[in-house]
Design a protein around this motif. Sequence first.
Motif, PDB file in Angstrom:
ATOM      1  N   ALA A   1       1.389 -17.756  13.562  1.00 49.58           N
ATOM      2  CA  ALA A   1       2.051 -18.875  13.661  1.00 49.58           C
ATOM      3  C   ALA A   1       3.082 -19.172  12.615  1.00 49.58           C
ATOM      4  O   ALA A   1       2.750 -18.612  11.645  1.00 49.58           O
ATOM      5  CB  ALA A   1       0.933 -20.222  13.474  1.00 49.58           C
ATOM      6  N   SER A   2       4.202 -19.431  13.249  1.00 54.46           N
ATOM      7  CA  SER A   2       5.392 -19.888  12.394  1.00 54.46           C
ATOM      8  C   SER A   2       6.204 -20.748  13.025  1.00 54.46           C
ATOM      9  O   SER A   2       6.003 -20.990  14.193  1.00 54.46           O
ATOM     10  CB  SER A   2       5.784 -18.648  11.702  1.00 54.46           C
ATOM     11  N   ARG A   3       7.367 -21.122  12.330  1.00 52.79           N
ATOM     12  CA  ARG A   3       8.204 -21.967  12.994  1.00 52.79           C
ATOM     13  C   ARG A   3       9.263 -21.568  13.978  1.00 52.79           C
ATOM     14  O   ARG A   3       9.385 -21.980  15.024  1.00 52.79           O
ATOM     15  CB  ARG A   3       9.043 -22.593  11.759  1.00 52.79           C
ATOM     16  N   ASN A   4       9.704 -20.426  13.580  1.00 55.46           N
ATOM     17  CA  ASN A   4      10.469 -19.662  14.441  1.00 55.46           C
ATOM     18  C   ASN A   4      10.010 -18.926  15.414  1.00 55.46           C
ATOM     19  O   ASN A   4       9.642 -17.727  15.443  1.00 55.46           O
ATOM     20  CB  ASN A   4      11.520 -18.555  13.778  1.00 55.46           C
TER      21      ASN A   4
ATOM     22  N   PRO B   1       3.979 -21.008  18.038  1.00 50.47           N
ATOM     23  CA  PRO B   1       4.920 -21.451  17.165  1.00 50.47           C
ATOM     24  C   PRO B   1       4.396 -22.884  16.539  1.00 50.47           C
ATOM     25  O   PRO B   1       3.599 -23.517  17.452  1.00 50.47           O
ATOM     26  CB  PRO B   1       6.024 -22.119  18.027  1.00 50.47           C
ATOM     27  N   CYS B   2       4.523 -23.059  15.573  1.00 47.78           N
ATOM     28  CA  CYS B   2       4.058 -24.206  14.476  1.00 47.78           C
ATOM     29  C   CYS B   2       4.461 -24.591  13.445  1.00 47.78           C
ATOM     30  O   CYS B   2       4.828 -23.790  12.478  1.00 47.78           O
ATOM     31  CB  CYS B   2       2.500 -24.039  14.278  1.00 47.78           C
ATOM     32  N   ASN B   3       5.241 -25.811  13.415  1.00 47.87           N
ATOM     33  CA  ASN B   3       5.787 -26.198  11.887  1.00 47.87           C
ATOM     34  C   ASN B   3       4.574 -26.954  11.134  1.00 47.87           C
ATOM     35  O   ASN B   3       4.110 -27.791  11.497  1.00 47.87           O
ATOM     36  CB  ASN B   3       7.015 -27.213  12.164  1.00 47.87           C
ATOM     37  N   ILE B   4       4.253 -26.149   9.996  1.00 49.58           N
ATOM     38  CA  ILE B   4       2.954 -26.549   9.280  1.00 49.58           C
ATOM     39  C   ILE B   4       3.310 -27.904   8.691  1.00 49.58           C
ATOM     40  O   ILE B   4       2.309 -28.358   8.114  1.00 49.58           O
ATOM     41  CB  ILE B   4       2.522 -25.291   8.456  1.00 49.58           C
ATOM     42  N   ARG B   5       4.538 -28.271   8.257  1.00 52.17           N
ATOM     43  CA  ARG B   5       4.427 -29.484   7.826  1.00 52.17           C
ATOM     44  C   ARG B   5       4.271 -30.789   8.593  1.00 52.17           C
ATOM     45  O   ARG B   5       4.031 -32.066   8.468  1.00 52.17           O
ATOM     46  CB  ARG B   5       5.903 -29.693   7.487  1.00 52.17           C
ATOM     47  N   LYS B   6       4.112 -30.278  10.203  1.00 51.18           N
ATOM     48  CA  LYS B   6       3.990 -31.547  11.102  1.00 51.18           C
ATOM     49  C   LYS B   6       2.336 -31.677  11.483  1.00 51.18           C
ATOM     50  O   LYS B   6       1.863 -30.501  12.237  1.00 51.18           O
ATOM     51  CB  LYS B   6       4.610 -31.196  12.234  1.00 51.18           C
TER      52      LYS B   6
ATOM     53  N   ASN C   1      -0.442 -18.191   4.700  1.00 55.64           N
ATOM     54  CA  ASN C   1       0.575 -17.063   4.034  1.00 55.64           C
ATOM     55  C   ASN C   1       1.965 -18.069   4.322  1.00 55.64           C
ATOM     56  O   ASN C   1       2.930 -17.626   3.620  1.00 55.64           O
ATOM     57  CB  ASN C   1       0.544 -16.116   4.879  1.00 55.64           C
ATOM     58  N   GLY C   2       2.098 -18.779   5.291  1.00 54.94           N
ATOM     59  CA  GLY C   2       3.333 -19.347   5.764  1.00 54.94           C
ATOM     60  C   GLY C   2       3.794 -20.039   4.565  1.00 54.94           C
ATOM     61  O   GLY C   2       3.174 -21.048   3.953  1.00 54.94           O
ATOM     62  N   GLY C   3       5.286 -19.767   4.195  1.00 58.28           N
ATOM     63  CA  GLY C   3       5.743 -20.658   3.083  1.00 58.28           C
ATOM     64  C   GLY C   3       7.240 -20.438   2.996  1.00 58.28           C
ATOM     65  O   GLY C   3       7.911 -19.720   3.728  1.00 58.28           O
ATOM     66  N   GLY C   4       7.787 -20.993   2.144  1.00 54.88           N
ATOM     67  CA  GLY C   4       9.170 -20.755   1.898  1.00 54.88           C
ATOM     68  C   GLY C   4       9.764 -21.628   0.582  1.00 54.88           C
ATOM     69  O   GLY C   4       9.403 -22.460   0.331  1.00 54.88           O
TER      70      GLY C   4
ATOM     71  N   GLU D   1       6.185 -29.719   0.849  1.00 57.02           N
ATOM     72  CA  GLU D   1       5.545 -29.956   2.106  1.00 57.02           C
ATOM     73  C   GLU D   1       5.278 -28.801   2.714  1.00 57.02           C
ATOM     74  O   GLU D   1       4.270 -28.761   3.547  1.00 57.02           O
ATOM     75  CB  GLU D   1       6.570 -30.705   3.235  1.00 57.02           C
ATOM     76  N   THR D   2       5.992 -27.605   2.570  1.00 56.95           N
ATOM     77  CA  THR D   2       5.779 -26.363   3.541  1.00 56.95           C
ATOM     78  C   THR D   2       4.569 -25.879   2.654  1.00 56.95           C
ATOM     79  O   THR D   2       3.401 -25.680   3.281  1.00 56.95           O
ATOM     80  CB  THR D   2       7.021 -25.380   3.508  1.00 56.95           C
ATOM     81  N   ASN D   3       4.630 -25.622   1.326  1.00 57.06           N
ATOM     82  CA  ASN D   3       3.683 -24.749   0.618  1.00 57.06           C
ATOM     83  C   ASN D   3       2.516 -25.414   0.292  1.00 57.06           C
ATOM     84  O   ASN D   3       1.218 -24.791   0.402  1.00 57.06           O
ATOM     85  CB  ASN D   3       4.486 -24.065  -0.358  1.00 57.06           C
TER      86      ASN D   3
HETATM   87  N1  ADE Z   1       7.269 -20.549   7.351  1.00 54.40           N
HETATM   88  C1  ADE Z   1       8.346 -21.368   6.524  1.00 54.40           C
HETATM   89  N2  ADE Z   1       8.427 -22.686   6.591  1.00 54.40           N
HETATM   90  C2  ADE Z   1       7.358 -22.810   7.758  1.00 54.40           C
HETATM   91  C3  ADE Z   1       7.031 -24.122   8.281  1.00 54.40           C
HETATM   92  N3  ADE Z   1       7.482 -25.181   7.967  1.00 54.40           N
HETATM   93  N4  ADE Z   1       5.989 -23.873   9.474  1.00 54.40           N
HETATM   94  C4  ADE Z   1       5.538 -22.640   9.429  1.00 54.40           C
HETATM   95  N5  ADE Z   1       5.877 -21.727   8.971  1.00 54.40           N
HETATM   96  C5  ADE Z   1       6.800 -21.515   8.005  1.00 54.40           C
END
Ligand code: ADE
Length: 278
Positions: free
Chosen positions: A41-44, A65-70, A94-97, A116-118
Motif C-alpha cells: 500500500a502507498s499513495r502513488n 492505494p492508500c494515503n496513510i494520513r487519511k 514502512n511507508g513514510g517520507g 502526519e505521515t510517519n
Molecule cells: N508514502 C509516503 N507518504 C505516504 C502516505 N501519505 N501514504 C502512504 N504511503 C506513503
Amino acid sequence: MSVLRPNLFRGSVAIVTGGGSGIGRAITYELLTLGCKVVIASRNAERLEKAAKELGEVGDVTSIPCNIRKEEEVQALISQALEKYGKLDFLVNNGGGQFMSPVESMSLKGWNAVVETNLTGTFLMCREAYNQWFKANGGSIVNIVADMWRGFPMMAHTGAARHAVVNLTQSLAIEWAEDGVRVNSVAPGMVESSTAAANYGKEANVFDVVKEYLPTKRTGVPDEVSSVVCFLLSPGASFISGTTIKVDCGSSLYTRLMWNIDNHDKLPAYQWIPKPKL
Ligand code: ADE
C-alpha cells in the motif's frame, strides 16, 4: 535465498506500507519468497501497481492505494485486505517520507505533513489493523523508524515523529499483549535505496560522502533490513515485543571524534536480491 526457512510464512498474510519501493520492496520480496501473501500500500497508485506487477513474479501480491494520513483510507485498506485474503498475520509500517531542511526554515505545513505521515499514519494503521483483526486473532507488527537516536539535524520533523513511533511501539506492546499481538520496531542506519536517494536529493551522492563516517565503511542494503523484519515477524521472535532493533552495524554508537576506524572491507554486504536495473 532468504536466511529463513523456505515456506516459513506459507499461509500467512501481510500488509506492507510503502511496499513497492526501497526497504519496503525488499521486505515484500523476502516475505513473498517465504510464501507470505502480501498487500502493498502507498499513495502513488501508478507506481504501486507497477511494483505489484514486478513482485507478482515472486508470489501472491496485491496493491491497494492508500494515503496513510487519511483515516477512512486506512480503514478501507485493512478491510479490503481482509476481504481479499480472509485474514491478516503481519503489519509492516514502512511507508513514510521527509525532506531535508533546517528547522529555522521549516514551515508548519511541512512539519505537519511529515509528522502526519510517519507518526499519525503508523498510529492509524496499527489501530485499524488491531480493531479489524488483531484484537480477535493476534498478530505481529513491525514499525520501520530511523537512526534518529542522537537527534536528526536537517530532518528534525522525521526524527521527532520516528522517535515517537518507538514509544508508540512500547505502549502498544503492553496494551495488546493480552490479545497475542507483538509490536516491535526496526531502526535502519544509512541504507542505500531509490527512496532514500530521492530524500537526499541529487546534488551530491550523500551515500558516498557518508561512508567514511560509518563503522562498516559502506552503506547498508535493503535486504539487510528485510531479514531482520522477517525475523521479528517470525515465531523465532515469539519472546520479543516492545523493542526496537537497530540495523545500523553500530553507526548510531560511533563518532570519529571518539574512535577512529580506518578504512576496511571486513564487513561486506550479504546481498541476495539482485540490484534493480535503473
Ligand atoms: N508514502 C509516503 N507518504 C505516504 C502516505 N501519505 N501514504 C502512504 N504511503 C506513503
